[in-house]
Design an enzyme around this catalytic site. Structure first.
Site, PDB file in Angstrom:
ATOM      1  N   HIS A 111       0.828  -1.219   0.000  1.00 59.38           N
ATOM      2  CA  HIS A 111       0.000   0.000   0.000  1.00 59.38           C
ATOM      3  C   HIS A 111       0.853   1.256   0.000  1.00 59.38           C
ATOM      4  O   HIS A 111       1.909   1.322   0.622  1.00 59.38           O
ATOM      5  CB  HIS A 111      -1.004  -0.002   1.157  1.00 59.38           C
ATOM      6  CG  HIS A 111      -0.455   0.208   2.527  1.00 59.38           C
ATOM      7  ND1 HIS A 111      -0.315   1.439   3.101  1.00 59.38           N
ATOM      8  CD2 HIS A 111      -0.026  -0.675   3.471  1.00 59.38           C
ATOM      9  CE1 HIS A 111       0.160   1.315   4.342  1.00 59.38           C
ATOM     10  NE2 HIS A 111       0.356   0.044   4.578  1.00 59.38           N
ATOM     11  N   GLU A 157      -5.397   1.454   2.166  1.00 61.84           N
ATOM     12  CA  GLU A 157      -5.172   0.266   2.992  1.00 61.84           C
ATOM     13  C   GLU A 157      -5.471   0.573   4.450  1.00 61.84           C
ATOM     14  O   GLU A 157      -6.062  -0.239   5.176  1.00 61.84           O
ATOM     15  CB  GLU A 157      -3.720  -0.225   2.861  1.00 61.84           C
ATOM     16  CG  GLU A 157      -3.439  -1.578   3.528  1.00 61.84           C
ATOM     17  CD  GLU A 157      -2.992  -1.513   4.974  1.00 61.84           C
ATOM     18  OE1 GLU A 157      -2.837  -2.571   5.590  1.00 61.84           O
ATOM     19  OE2 GLU A 157      -2.802  -0.388   5.517  1.00 61.84           O
ATOM     20  N   ASP A 186       4.567  -4.870   3.102  1.00 63.22           N
ATOM     21  CA  ASP A 186       3.987  -3.803   3.917  1.00 63.22           C
ATOM     22  C   ASP A 186       4.861  -3.665   5.158  1.00 63.22           C
ATOM     23  O   ASP A 186       4.768  -4.490   6.071  1.00 63.22           O
ATOM     24  CB  ASP A 186       2.544  -4.187   4.277  1.00 63.22           C
ATOM     25  CG  ASP A 186       1.820  -3.104   5.066  1.00 63.22           C
ATOM     26  OD1 ASP A 186       2.426  -2.063   5.355  1.00 63.22           O
ATOM     27  OD2 ASP A 186       0.633  -3.323   5.392  1.00 63.22           O
TER      28      ASP A 186
HETATM   29  N1  DPN Z   1      -1.107  -3.475   7.645  1.00 61.12           N
HETATM   30  C1  DPN Z   1      -0.120  -2.704   8.344  1.00 61.12           C
HETATM   31  C2  DPN Z   1      -0.613  -1.304   8.480  1.00 61.12           C
HETATM   32  O1  DPN Z   1      -0.648  -0.711   7.443  1.00 61.12           O
HETATM   33  O2  DPN Z   1      -0.931  -0.801   9.554  1.00 61.12           O
HETATM   34  C3  DPN Z   1       0.575  -3.314   9.464  1.00 61.12           C
HETATM   35  C4  DPN Z   1       0.964  -4.737   9.237  1.00 61.12           C
HETATM   36  C5  DPN Z   1       1.655  -5.125   8.121  1.00 61.12           C
HETATM   37  C6  DPN Z   1       0.600  -5.680  10.147  1.00 61.12           C
HETATM   38  C7  DPN Z   1       1.977  -6.466   7.919  1.00 61.12           C
HETATM   39  C8  DPN Z   1       0.927  -7.003   9.966  1.00 61.12           C
HETATM   40  C9  DPN Z   1       1.608  -7.396   8.855  1.00 61.12           C
HETATM   41 ZN    ZN Z   2       0.931  -0.773   6.300  1.00 59.82          ZN
END
Ligand code: DPN
Ligand code: ZN
Ligand code: CA
Length: 309
Positions: A111, A157, A186
């Site tokens: 993202h 995201e 990410d």
């Molecule tokens: N999805 C992420 C965020 O943008 O806050 C954090 C994350 C990434 C958590 C990958 C777990 C694994």
């Molecule tokens: Zn993230």
């Protein structure tokens, strides 16, 4: 040898014909200085746009225009996929390297939006920049891969995986069917870093072959890894729901590094992998260059193998 053989078996069935041994030899060293330069540009964009690159804010669109212009100049076919979320127009950037079998598509993504509280340089300028420099390396090497390579930079995201979900929902069943793998990046430059690989058993549609491949990428650099169950916390989730094999790497967020992990990876035990997670201090100062470099090199290692470079 056993690992390579089993990978050939699994990937041979799902990602066309790949030749991991050759691909491994050819996998490039992604220049971390270039990845850092992309992060500096994302920081500049945030600073010039109220301190963030969030969905619906001008810093998001400026981030997308920056990445797109680099890819256009490098010979990618780019497309902006528009969607509506929380009363604002959202944008995904899709970029395809226009060579290789269009019926065997390998996708990589992450993202591009930040939270509104800060510039989002580790989360997820880091994955965005690592993917961008890998894409530019494909172009510099003028690759003619067996399989088709497509990148996605996702919007919104941070509001609930909205961009990647809109993209997968926009595809026909046939268009979903040609996507043989999706790898997600990410957060890859955490200041107190981990070297996590998404556990294949830790989410629906997790791919053992991709997990193994990413682990081998780190092992080739002498970096020990751990598996982590990311579940539905990032953009691979929409692809997984569509039955597409997924995987990814992650340098850690709000969870604290254990003593055993500090032994293995260095850094500070008892401190979060990223103390600035979702904070205003997630700036270019919030990046560990070694982590950024290693994870970026592993992106390339995995993609070179998956596309049969
Ligand atoms: N999805 C992420 C965020 O943008 O806050 C954090 C994350 C990434 C958590 C990958 C777990 C694994
Ligand atoms: Zn993230
Ligand atoms: Ca490198």
């Amino acid at each position: 040898m056993k690992l390579l053989a089993s990978m050939l078996l699994v990937l041979g069935a799902t990602v066309g014909t790949v030749t991991p041994a050759n691909a491994v030899a050819a996998a490039p060293d992604i220049p971390v200085a270039n990845v850092q330069a992309h992060l500096a540009e994302l920081q500049r964009i945030a600073t010039a746009n109220g301190g963030n690159r969030a969905h619906g804010r001008p810093g998001y669109r400026a981030s997308l225009d920056f990445v797109k212009s680099k890819l256009d100049a490098a010979g990618y076919q780019t497309r902006i996929h528009q969607f509506t979320a929380s009363g604002a127009t959202g944008y995904n950037l899709i970029a395809e390297w226009p060579y290789g079998d269009a019926n065997n598509v390998v996708m990589a993504g992450g993202h591009l939006d930040s939270v509104s509280r800060g510039p989002g340089i580790n989360d997820n300028g880091s994955g965005s920049a690592g993917l961008l420099e890998t894409a530019l390396t494909v172009s510099r090497q003028n690759l003619r891969p067996t399989n088709r390579l497509r990148f996605g930079w996702w919007g919104a995201e941070e509001l609930g995986l909205l961009g990647s979900t809109a993209y997968v929902n926009s595809l026909t069943a046939a268009q979903r069917g040609v996507i043989k793998a999706y790898v997600n990046f990410d957060m890859i430059g955490s200041p107190n870093p981990a070297y996590f690989v998404y556990s294949a058993s830790g989410q629906p549609s997790g791919s053992q072959a991709i997990e193994d491949l990413l682990e081998r990428g780190f092992a080739a650099k002498g970096v020990p890894t751990e598996l982590t169950s990311v579940g539905g916390r990032s953009d691979h989730a929409a692809f997984a729901r569509a039955g597409i094999p997924v995987g990814g790497t992650f340098s850690g967020a709000e969870v604290r590094k254990t003593a055993a992990q500090a032994q293995k990876w260095g850094g500070t035990s008892g401190v979060a992998f990223d103390r600035c997670y979702h904070q205003a201090c997630d700036t270019t100062s919030n990046i560990n260059a070694t982590s950024l470099d290693r994870h970026s090199d592993v992106i390339a290692y995995a993609l070179w193998s998956l596309i049969g470079a």
